[in-house]
Design a protein around this motif. Sequence first.
Motif, PDB file in Angstrom:
ATOM      1  N   ALA A 124      11.315  -1.405  34.913  1.00  0.00           N
ATOM      2  CA  ALA A 124      11.948  -0.609  35.965  1.00  0.00           C
ATOM      3  C   ALA A 124      13.194  -1.301  36.503  1.00  0.00           C
ATOM      4  O   ALA A 124      14.255  -0.673  36.661  1.00  0.00           O
ATOM      5  N   VAL A 125      13.093  -2.590  36.792  1.00  0.00           N
ATOM      6  CA  VAL A 125      14.237  -3.340  37.315  1.00  0.00           C
ATOM      7  C   VAL A 125      15.372  -3.366  36.288  1.00  0.00           C
ATOM      8  O   VAL A 125      16.553  -3.213  36.635  1.00  0.00           O
ATOM      9  N   THR A 126      15.028  -3.540  35.012  1.00  0.00           N
ATOM     10  CA  THR A 126      16.037  -3.555  33.956  1.00  0.00           C
ATOM     11  C   THR A 126      16.749  -2.212  33.868  1.00  0.00           C
ATOM     12  O   THR A 126      17.985  -2.150  33.769  1.00  0.00           O
ATOM     13  N   ALA A 127      15.996  -1.117  33.914  1.00  0.00           N
ATOM     14  CA  ALA A 127      16.595   0.221  33.869  1.00  0.00           C
ATOM     15  C   ALA A 127      17.494   0.462  35.082  1.00  0.00           C
ATOM     16  O   ALA A 127      18.574   1.061  34.971  1.00  0.00           O
ATOM     17  N   LYS A 162      19.083  -1.907  36.924  1.00  0.00           N
ATOM     18  CA  LYS A 162      20.287  -2.735  36.821  1.00  0.00           C
ATOM     19  C   LYS A 162      21.255  -2.203  35.773  1.00  0.00           C
ATOM     20  O   LYS A 162      22.473  -2.399  35.890  1.00  0.00           O
ATOM     21  N   ASN A 163      20.725  -1.540  34.742  1.00  0.00           N
ATOM     22  CA  ASN A 163      21.573  -0.980  33.684  1.00  0.00           C
ATOM     23  C   ASN A 163      22.042   0.437  34.002  1.00  0.00           C
ATOM     24  O   ASN A 163      22.625   1.112  33.133  1.00  0.00           O
ATOM     25  N   ASP A 164      21.794   0.893  35.250  1.00  0.00           N
ATOM     26  CA  ASP A 164      22.203   2.230  35.707  1.00  0.00           C
ATOM     27  C   ASP A 164      21.597   3.359  34.878  1.00  0.00           C
ATOM     28  O   ASP A 164      22.170   4.443  34.765  1.00  0.00           O
ATOM     29  N   GLU A 165      20.423   3.098  34.296  1.00  0.00           N
ATOM     30  CA  GLU A 165      19.727   4.155  33.561  1.00  0.00           C
ATOM     31  C   GLU A 165      18.987   5.069  34.528  1.00  0.00           C
ATOM     32  O   GLU A 165      18.695   6.226  34.202  1.00  0.00           O
ATOM     33  N   VAL A 166      18.637   4.546  35.699  1.00  0.00           N
ATOM     34  CA  VAL A 166      18.032   5.332  36.780  1.00  0.00           C
ATOM     35  C   VAL A 166      18.728   4.958  38.084  1.00  0.00           C
ATOM     36  O   VAL A 166      19.341   3.896  38.193  1.00  0.00           O
ATOM     37  N   ASN A 167      18.626   5.846  39.070  1.00  0.00           N
ATOM     38  CA  ASN A 167      19.283   5.604  40.362  1.00  0.00           C
ATOM     39  C   ASN A 167      18.396   4.881  41.359  1.00  0.00           C
ATOM     40  O   ASN A 167      18.877   4.324  42.333  1.00  0.00           O
ATOM     41  N   ARG A 168      17.089   4.916  41.117  1.00  0.00           N
ATOM     42  CA  ARG A 168      16.178   4.295  42.080  1.00  0.00           C
ATOM     43  C   ARG A 168      14.849   3.979  41.415  1.00  0.00           C
ATOM     44  O   ARG A 168      14.530   4.473  40.328  1.00  0.00           O
ATOM     45  N   ILE A 169      14.077   3.144  42.101  1.00  0.00           N
ATOM     46  CA  ILE A 169      12.738   2.763  41.657  1.00  0.00           C
ATOM     47  C   ILE A 169      11.750   3.228  42.721  1.00  0.00           C
ATOM     48  O   ILE A 169      11.945   2.981  43.922  1.00  0.00           O
ATOM     49  N   ILE A 170      10.701   3.890  42.281  1.00  0.00           N
ATOM     50  CA  ILE A 170       9.657   4.345  43.203  1.00  0.00           C
ATOM     51  C   ILE A 170       8.322   3.774  42.733  1.00  0.00           C
ATOM     52  O   ILE A 170       7.916   3.984  41.585  1.00  0.00           O
ATOM     53  N   LEU A 171       7.659   3.041  43.614  1.00  0.00           N
ATOM     54  CA  LEU A 171       6.375   2.417  43.305  1.00  0.00           C
ATOM     55  C   LEU A 171       5.322   2.993  44.233  1.00  0.00           C
ATOM     56  O   LEU A 171       5.530   3.076  45.446  1.00  0.00           O
TER      57      LEU A 171
END
Length: 329
Positions: A146-149, A151-160
Motif C-alpha cells: 500500500a505504501v509503495t503504491a 508513493k508511486n502515485d498509483e493510488v491517492n490514499r490508503i485506507i486501513l
Amino acid sequence: MIETLSKIPVSRQRAIFGGMDEFAKLIEKTLRVTIVTREEEVRIVGEEGPCDKAKRVLTTLLALAERGSEITVQNVNYTLSLVKDNEEDSVLSVDSDLICHTITGRPIKPKTVGQKKYVDNIRDNMIVFGIGPAGTGKTYLAMAMAVTAFKNDEVNRIILTRPAIEAGEKLGFLPGDLQSKVDPYLRPLYDALYQIMGAESFTKNMEKGLIEVAPLAYMRGRTLDNAFIILDEAQNTTPAQMKMFLTRIGFGSKVVVTGDRTQKDLPADQVSGLDVAAKVLADIDDIAFSTLTGADVVRHPLVQKIVTAYEAYEERAAKKPHGPERKRS
C-alpha cells in the motif's frame, strides 16, 4: 561416512555460520552432519545424502550473503526445509523481490514462496484475500504494498480498517472519546505504518486525509475510489459486513483482505464473513485467494512450531467422529 568439500570466503563465513556458529550448528543438528572449516575450505562430514543437502544449503546462503541480504535463523530454517525437495533455488527467487524499505532503510521482501505468491497476487489482481495463521506477514506485506503504491502515485490514499470486536469489555466502558475507544483495535495498523513510512510522514498524511485508519463500521455508505484499502482481521466480520465492505470499492482501487480462520472472536453461532466470501467469490476474475500456512511464518521459530502443532491438532480433531460412541450390545 564421506566428506564433501566446499569453499566459502572467510569474509562471508560469519554471515553464513552466524554468531557463535549458530547457523552452522542448526544445519549440523538438522541434517546430522559435521561442518569443519579451515580458512576458505569447508568440510562436511556425514552420510552422502545429508552432506549433499548441507552443501546446497551453504551454497544458497552464500548466494544470499553475496547479494548483501541479511541471513537470519528464518532464512536458514526455510532453506533447510526447501532443500529436502530440491527447491532451494526458490529462496533466491523470493529474496530478489524488493517491495520497499522501512524508514530505517531495512528492505521489505517476501521471505517464503507463499509470501511471494501473495505479493504477486496483490500486484496482479484488484482484490486479494490473504488467509493464514499469525506471523505469516499478511498485514505487514499488504501495508508495504500500500505504501509503495501510494508513493508511486498509483493510488491517492490508503485506507486501513478492522472490525472492532468487543472481547469481554464493551467499547462504551473504555475511557476517552470515540477515537480513544477504537485506537486499541487499530494499534497494530498504526505500528506497521510507523515502521514503514515513519511517524512524521504518517501523521502529516493522516492530517491531510490521505491515510485513514478507521473501524469497519465507518465504511458504510461510502464509495472508495483511487485508494489502496486493507481490511484486517476479516475473520471477525459477519457476512453482511463483508458484503458491505466489498461493495464500497470504486474505480482505481486495490483491496487486500487479511484474516486467520483459526482466531475468530465472533459468537459461536455466527458465521464468519471471510468463510462465506471464500466460497462465494472463488471463481470471479480479478479476485485472488492466497492461503499461507505454518511454513510461511516469519516470526520467532518457536511461533512456527506453535502454529504447526495447532494445525496438526485441529486436523486430528476434524477427523474424529462427532458425538459419543455407542457400545454394541
